[in-house]
Enzyme design. Structure first.
Site, PDB file in Angstrom:
ATOM      1  N   THR A 181       0.863  -1.050   0.083  1.00 33.97           N
ATOM      2  CA  THR A 181      -0.056   0.040  -0.123  1.00 33.97           C
ATOM      3  C   THR A 181       0.937   1.197  -0.133  1.00 33.97           C
ATOM      4  O   THR A 181       1.906   1.131   0.558  1.00 33.97           O
ATOM      5  CB  THR A 181      -1.018   0.129   1.099  1.00 33.97           C
ATOM      6  OG1 THR A 181      -0.126   0.008   2.433  1.00 33.97           O
ATOM      7  CG2 THR A 181      -1.830  -1.144   1.088  1.00 33.97           C
ATOM      8  N   GLU A 328      -5.676  -3.846  -1.450  1.00 38.03           N
ATOM      9  CA  GLU A 328      -6.174  -4.835  -0.822  1.00 38.03           C
ATOM     10  C   GLU A 328      -7.053  -6.019  -1.700  1.00 38.03           C
ATOM     11  O   GLU A 328      -7.460  -6.923  -1.216  1.00 38.03           O
ATOM     12  CB  GLU A 328      -6.495  -4.578   0.828  1.00 38.03           C
ATOM     13  CG  GLU A 328      -5.290  -4.105   1.629  1.00 38.03           C
ATOM     14  CD  GLU A 328      -5.301  -2.541   1.376  1.00 38.03           C
ATOM     15  OE1 GLU A 328      -5.784  -1.900   0.274  1.00 38.03           O
ATOM     16  OE2 GLU A 328      -4.892  -1.816   2.503  1.00 38.03           O
ATOM     17  N   LYS A 437     -15.624  16.564  10.853  1.00 40.09           N
ATOM     18  CA  LYS A 437     -16.653  16.045  11.880  1.00 40.09           C
ATOM     19  C   LYS A 437     -17.031  17.502  12.526  1.00 40.09           C
ATOM     20  O   LYS A 437     -16.290  18.048  13.268  1.00 40.09           O
ATOM     21  CB  LYS A 437     -16.142  15.257  12.823  1.00 40.09           C
ATOM     22  CG  LYS A 437     -16.141  13.819  12.248  1.00 40.09           C
ATOM     23  CD  LYS A 437     -15.094  12.826  12.930  1.00 40.09           C
ATOM     24  CE  LYS A 437     -14.622  11.602  12.055  1.00 40.09           C
ATOM     25  NZ  LYS A 437     -13.546  11.183  11.920  1.00 40.09           N
ATOM     26  N   TRP A 442     -21.145  14.357   9.872  1.00 39.70           N
ATOM     27  CA  TRP A 442     -20.212  14.320   9.036  1.00 39.70           C
ATOM     28  C   TRP A 442     -20.401  15.122   7.689  1.00 39.70           C
ATOM     29  O   TRP A 442     -21.322  15.030   7.259  1.00 39.70           O
ATOM     30  CB  TRP A 442     -20.252  13.016   8.564  1.00 39.70           C
ATOM     31  CG  TRP A 442     -19.641  11.936   9.611  1.00 39.70           C
ATOM     32  CD1 TRP A 442     -19.249  12.272  11.002  1.00 39.70           C
ATOM     33  CD2 TRP A 442     -19.433  10.583   9.527  1.00 39.70           C
ATOM     34  NE1 TRP A 442     -18.873  11.115  11.615  1.00 39.70           N
ATOM     35  CE2 TRP A 442     -19.226  10.085  11.018  1.00 39.70           C
ATOM     36  CE3 TRP A 442     -19.816   9.484   8.658  1.00 39.70           C
ATOM     37  CZ2 TRP A 442     -18.817   8.774  11.084  1.00 39.70           C
ATOM     38  CZ3 TRP A 442     -19.727   8.200   8.884  1.00 39.70           C
ATOM     39  CH2 TRP A 442     -19.027   7.776  10.174  1.00 39.70           C
TER      40      TRP A 442
HETATM   41  P1  ADP Z   1      -3.521   3.830  -0.607  1.00 38.75           P
HETATM   42  O1  ADP Z   1      -4.541   3.139   0.203  1.00 38.75           O
HETATM   43  O2  ADP Z   1      -2.267   3.755  -0.093  1.00 38.75           O
HETATM   44  O3  ADP Z   1      -4.046   5.278  -1.041  1.00 38.75           O
HETATM   45  P2  ADP Z   1      -4.835   2.354  -2.924  1.00 38.75           P
HETATM   46  O4  ADP Z   1      -4.317   2.755  -4.304  1.00 38.75           O
HETATM   47  O5  ADP Z   1      -5.082   0.951  -2.479  1.00 38.75           O
HETATM   48  O6  ADP Z   1      -3.797   3.211  -1.979  1.00 38.75           O
HETATM   49  O7  ADP Z   1      -6.062   3.339  -2.756  1.00 38.75           O
HETATM   50  C1  ADP Z   1      -7.206   2.764  -2.289  1.00 38.75           C
HETATM   51  C2  ADP Z   1      -8.259   3.893  -1.955  1.00 38.75           C
HETATM   52  O8  ADP Z   1      -8.402   4.819  -2.982  1.00 38.75           O
HETATM   53  C3  ADP Z   1      -9.527   3.394  -1.834  1.00 38.75           C
HETATM   54  O9  ADP Z   1      -9.849   3.113  -0.270  1.00 38.75           O
HETATM   55  C4  ADP Z   1     -10.394   4.641  -1.872  1.00 38.75           C
HETATM   56  O10 ADP Z   1     -10.196   5.713  -0.570  1.00 38.75           O
HETATM   57  C5  ADP Z   1      -9.538   5.516  -2.887  1.00 38.75           C
HETATM   58  N1  ADP Z   1     -10.245   5.322  -4.274  1.00 38.75           N
HETATM   59  C6  ADP Z   1     -10.143   4.332  -5.193  1.00 38.75           C
HETATM   60  N2  ADP Z   1     -10.955   4.277  -6.248  1.00 38.75           N
HETATM   61  C7  ADP Z   1     -11.681   5.546  -5.995  1.00 38.75           C
HETATM   62  C8  ADP Z   1     -12.901   5.928  -6.496  1.00 38.75           C
HETATM   63  N3  ADP Z   1     -13.361   5.503  -7.741  1.00 38.75           N
HETATM   64  N4  ADP Z   1     -13.675   7.158  -5.994  1.00 38.75           N
HETATM   65  C9  ADP Z   1     -13.229   7.616  -4.808  1.00 38.75           C
HETATM   66  N5  ADP Z   1     -12.012   6.971  -4.011  1.00 38.75           N
HETATM   67  C10 ADP Z   1     -11.441   6.154  -4.655  1.00 38.75           C
END
Ligand code: ADP
Length: 539
Positions: A181, A328, A437, A442
């Site tokens: 990650t 993940e 918040k 929220w």
């Molecule tokens: P990191 O958690 O390190 O940023 P990731 O690339 O795994 O890496 O990112 C996953 C996160 O990206 C998701 O949990 C979400 O918050 C965000 N995300 C992914 N796709 C979308 C989307 N289409 N719209 C909004 N948020 C998104």
């Protein structure tokens, strides 16, 4: 009673074999660092992947050992995607935009034995080489040259005899690939994908209601192969036999547009920042590029603003498929296609739905947990999204940290705060830590950002929480204006007033030249929060 079907193992070598048997003449095109194009066929790709597997096997590595890559989207990297797992090893892609100490942390944590690195990234070695225990470093270059003191990948595979390659018998639950990650929420943690996970993911993302790719298509993944396997596109495209186009290091909008036109690309995918840049170019000069072959662009990684989805569709006839996922999840979890009942709704409603993150892919299950248990699928109630399925991590690689992300009943806690509507459409309202918040309610920073980015003068916007003596937290909007455009805080407030209640509006607007980004191109809100620490809001 058990079913009488074969216990056939879903493994990446089976996809390589399929490519060998069926797709020998299909083409793989790479834009090289000097901007020329490298072209070869699947036949060459399979042959060289086998050579790599043989050469790695001769190093005496043990099954399951990790082989790291630091490389752009290019053909040798694709060979590693298949050659490494076909040697019973694990390919571990690393993001070159990380700092040297972050790269060494990840290399050491994963205990990588070999590193394959692009020639153009070789200068990064100085930042971590002395802090890691790699047995070999091999350099990817089209010429076969390597900087002094390093071995070239071409030399390494040259002597290997591919006729010695035998498709291995692997367990589908064996590890095939590893991604960390990006550490936006703590130390980087490893998601270790099995062969089975990557094969199922390939089937899922290719479906018509996901990326919808077929053998007739030419695909160009803009999303880097060092970022969650380029969303699994190289695996899926190879399974299907698509013509593949790799942009190499040339990820600027003009080079991408040129490649999309030149190679008559039908499907491409990347993060919103890339498409925002491309949209600005197309808006300036709509006739400059012929993109008539492009039938869809997958967008995810962060929210695709509705204004962008509309802009592409209405002004350029280009169709965006919005998808959501995470490292993940290998990574795609939901896709934003429209169900038949929505196709009968007015266009405005359709766009609203397309800006949501979409419906879960088959076998991916979703639920959202609020303060008082699981929330209704009513489109309003917000809760943390939990998921499970055959492509979802069951724990992090060798990491006690993050154990709390996995529930006792076998679900993964995403950290994304969502609402789910009665049709099952998931809408990301925020990340847990980014919510504002205010007075016990929220406020979704994502909703405000998307709406601000719909204003004609706004190029980018990020909303963060600022501590407030009375309300606990209040939103601050940090805005980048488009070149040559202007907007005052009052104008932006007026724009937001049409869709938000008064208490949800940002208390202040700050104009900046750029918004800091993570290594994967997302807004780095942690850095913004640091930048605006101690910011005084009028009370
Ligand atoms: P990191 O958690 O390190 O940023 P990731 O690339 O795994 O890496 O990112 C996953 C996160 O990206 C998701 O949990 C979400 O918050 C965000 N995300 C992914 N796709 C979308 C989307 N289409 N719209 C909004 N948020 C998104």
């Amino acid at each position: 009673m058990q079913g009488l079907t074969m216990d056939y193992q879903l493994t990446l070598p089976a996809l390589l074999k399929r490519a060998e048997d069926l797709f020998g003449k299909r083409e793989i095109v790479t834009r090289l660092p000097d901007k020329s194009f490298h072209r070869y066929t699947y036949k060459d790709f399979v042959r060289r992947s086998k050579k790599l597997a043989i050469a790695l096997g001769e190093l005496g590595l043990e099954k399951g050992d990790r082989v790291a890559t630091l490389a752009w989207n290019q053909y040798q990297h694709l060979e590693a995607y298949f050659g490494v797992p076909s040697a019973g090893l694990v390919i571990h892609t690393i993001n070159p935009r990380l700092k040297g100490h972050e790269i060494s942390y990840i290399l050491n944590h994963a205990d990588d034995k070999v590193l394959l690195i692009d020639e153009t990234m070789a200068p990064l070695l100085a930042g971590f080489k002395d802090d890691v225990n790699l047995e070999r470093i091999l350099v990817f270059s089209a010429s076969g040259d390597a900087p002094e003191g390093l071995q070239s990948y071409e030399d390494f595979i040259e002597g290997a005899d591919e006729s010695k390659f035998e498709y291995p018998t692997l367990d589908e639950n064996d590890a095939a690939a590893l991604c960390y990650t990006s550490g936006t929420t703590g130390r980087p943690k490893g998601a270790l994908y099995s062969h089975r996970c990557l094969c199922i993911h390939s089937l899922l993302v290719s479906m018509p209601d996901a990326f919808g790719i077929s053998i007739k298509d030419t695909v160009l993944p803009v999303v880097p192969m060092f970022h969650v396997n380029a969303w699994g596109i190289p695996f899926a495209a190879t399974m299907i036999g698509c013509k593949q186009v790799m942009p190499g290091p040339h990820m600027d909008p003009e080079s991408l547009l040129d490649a999309l036109e030149r190679e008559k690309v039908n499907f491409t995918a990347g993060v919103p920042t890339i498409w925002l840049g491309i949209l600005q170019i197309l808006d300036k000069d709509p006739d400059k590029y012929d993109l008539s072959n492009l039938h869809a662009m997958g967008v995810g990684g962060s929210a695709a603003p509705e204004a962008m989805i509309r802009g592409f569709e209405e002004r350029h006839g280009l169709h965006i498929i919005h998808a959501w996922g995470m490292t993940e999840m290998a990574p795609v979890g939901t896709a934003g296609y429209l169900t038949p009942d929505l196709l009968e709704e007015p266009e405005d409603v359709q766009y609203k739905y397309r800006a949501k993150q979409g419906i879960q892919l088959p076998f991916v299950e979703v639920r959202a947990r609020g303060d008082e248990g699981f929330v209704e699928w009513d489109g309003n109630a917000m809760g943390e999204l939990e998921v499970r399925g055959p492509t979802v991590a069951s724990s992090y690689y060798e990491s006690p940290e993050g154990a709390d992300k996995f529930t006792d009943d076998g679900w993964f806690r995403t950290g994304d705060v969502v609402s789910i509507d009665p049709r099952g459409y998931v809408e990301i309202r925020d990340r847990d830590k980014d919510l504002v918040k205010s007075g016990g309610e929220w406020i979704s920073s994502v909703d405000l950002e998307n709406s601000l980015m719909g204003h004609e003068a706004v190029a980018e916007a990020a909303v963060i929480a600022i501590p407030h003596p009375k309300w606990d937290e209040r939103p601050l909007a940090v805005v980048v204006l488009k070149e040559g455009k202007n907007a005052t805080p009052d104008e932006l407030r007026e724009h937001l007033e049409t869709s938000f209640a008064k208490w949800q509006l940002p208390d202040a607007f700050e104009f900046v030249d750029e918004i800091p980004r993570t290594a994967t191109g997302k807004f780095l809100k942690r850095a913004l929060r640091e930048q605006f620490e101690g910011y005084e809001l009028a009370t």
